[in-house]
Design a protein around this motif. Structure first.
Motif, short mmCIF file in Angstrom:
data_model
loop_
_atom_site.label_atom_id
_atom_site.label_comp_id
_atom_site.label_asym_id
_atom_site.label_seq_id
_atom_site.Cartn_x
_atom_site.Cartn_y
_atom_site.Cartn_z
N UNK A 228 -7.92 2.66 -5.95
CA UNK A 228 -7.25 1.74 -6.87
C UNK A 228 -7.40 0.29 -6.40
N UNK A 229 -7.10 0.02 -5.14
CA UNK A 229 -7.22 -1.35 -4.67
C UNK A 229 -6.57 -1.53 -3.32
N UNK A 230 -6.82 -2.70 -2.72
CA UNK A 230 -6.18 -3.11 -1.48
C UNK A 230 -5.09 -4.12 -1.83
N UNK A 231 -3.92 -3.93 -1.25
CA UNK A 231 -2.78 -4.79 -1.55
C UNK A 231 -2.31 -5.45 -0.27
N UNK A 232 -2.30 -6.80 -0.25
CA UNK A 232 -1.71 -7.56 0.86
C UNK A 232 -0.32 -8.00 0.42
N UNK B 195 4.92 2.00 -9.19
CA UNK B 195 4.36 1.53 -7.93
C UNK B 195 4.49 0.01 -7.93
N UNK B 196 5.29 -0.52 -7.03
CA UNK B 196 5.61 -1.95 -7.04
C UNK B 196 5.35 -2.57 -5.68
N UNK C 240 -1.82 -4.95 4.97
CA UNK C 240 -2.79 -4.64 3.92
C UNK C 240 -2.82 -3.14 3.74
N UNK C 241 -2.65 -2.70 2.51
CA UNK C 241 -2.56 -1.28 2.19
C UNK C 241 -3.65 -0.90 1.20
N UNK C 242 -4.37 0.15 1.52
CA UNK C 242 -5.41 0.68 0.65
C UNK C 242 -4.83 1.84 -0.15
N UNK D 243 -1.82 12.84 -6.60
CA UNK D 243 -1.30 12.41 -5.30
C UNK D 243 -1.67 10.95 -5.05
N UNK D 244 -0.70 10.18 -4.59
CA UNK D 244 -0.94 8.80 -4.20
C UNK D 244 -1.15 8.76 -2.69
#
Length: 290
Positions: free
Chosen positions: A171-175, A208-209, A161-163, A228-229
């Motif tokens: 932006x969001x949390x991505x699993x 960003x994928x 899980x990436x914030x 900056x990301x």
């Protein structure tokens, strides 16, 4: 039209079987064209070619005014990361298979190089990514990428899980199995395999994928290449990060990866008449059936 080049650095994929012969042939051709020739140090050491000076990347940047890179896109990416800071232009001679950025076929190098070293060529500049890994507010790893920065799960672990934060905005949390931040150059690499769009290199943007996301609504997004990301590992074991496949493993929960546009650009030189669209058409077989 530009001024004539005087001193060429020659870089080769020295791990490739049979590379010594083509390198010697190209070096001799450059000498006949009136150029001084030096070999990149590792190329010289691993091929046994001793007829030319062997230079480090820093020495190449100071002493040479053009670099000829023989191999595939991976060889070109490695050279670009090392030489972009010196503003040294690069020409790619393709001895690989795909060759998006090494676009001179090795069998036709003489016809392509002769006018280029005389000053007749197309030049383009490509943006680069730079970033680092922060742990407890301490920088523990940094790097440059021409193609992409990739955060991915370990070989035996489950999803991570990436914030994601851009600038100061969450932006969001991505699993997912991971996340790719790609430059326009890298949009035809791993990001394309992950379902991302192709970005023209003239567009100031990133892709960003997510890689195999748990939620199918997590789609690739095109972002402006400013600010900056920040990608924080919220959950997951044995995650890793790499910059153009040069990486650091064993990320820990709480580690933060930052990505920004580098102040350096890569200078690619192409034969006159080179076309980005023709490259896509040829490499991606868009002309099949025509």
């Amino acid at each position: 039209m530009s001024s004539r080049f005087r001193h060429a650095a020659l870089v080769g994929k020295y791990q490739a079987r049979g590379i010594q012969g083509p390198l010697e042939e190209i070096a001799q051709f450059l000498v006949r064209q009136g150029l001084d020739v030096s070999l990149e140090r590792d190329t010289a050491l691993n091929t046994g070619i001793t007829d030319y000076n062997a230079l480090t990347h820093a020495e190449m940047g100071r002493e040479c005014d053009i670099a000829i890179v023989v191999g595939g896109d991976g060889t070109m990416l490695g050279s670009a990361r090392q030489l972009a800071q010196f503003g040294l232009p690069l020409v790619g001679i393709n001895q690989g298979r795909l060759g998006f950025i090494t676009d001179v076929p090795i069998g036709h190098f003489a016809d392509a190089l002769a006018p280029m070293i005389a000053g007749d060529y197309e030049e383009e500049r490509r943006t680069m990514l730079e970033g680092g890994v922060w742990r407890d507010e301490r920088l523990i790893f940094d790097g440059f990428g021409v193609n992409d920065v990739v955060v991915s799960r370990g070989p035996t672990s489950s999803m991570i899980e990436l914030k994601v934060t851009i600038g100061d905005e969450f932006v969001g949390n991505f699993r997912a199995d991971g996340l790719i931040v790609a430059s326009p150059t890298g949009s035809t690499a791993y990001a394309l395999s992950a379902g991302g769009p192709i970005l023209h290199p003239g567009i100031a943007a990133w892709v960003m994928a997510p890689i195999a996301p748990h939620d199918l609504s997590n789609r690739p997004i095109v972002l402006p290449d400013v600010g900056r990301i920040s990608i924080e590992v919220a959950q997951g074991r044995d995650a890793s990060v790499n910059f153009d496949m040069q990486g650091m493993a064993s990320l820990l929960p709480g580690d933060r990866i930052t990505v920004a546009r580098s102040s350096h650009q890569v200078r690619f030189l192409h034969p006159l008449g080179w076309s980005y669209y023709a490259t896509l058409r040829r490499k991606l077989h868009w002309n099949t059936g025509v």
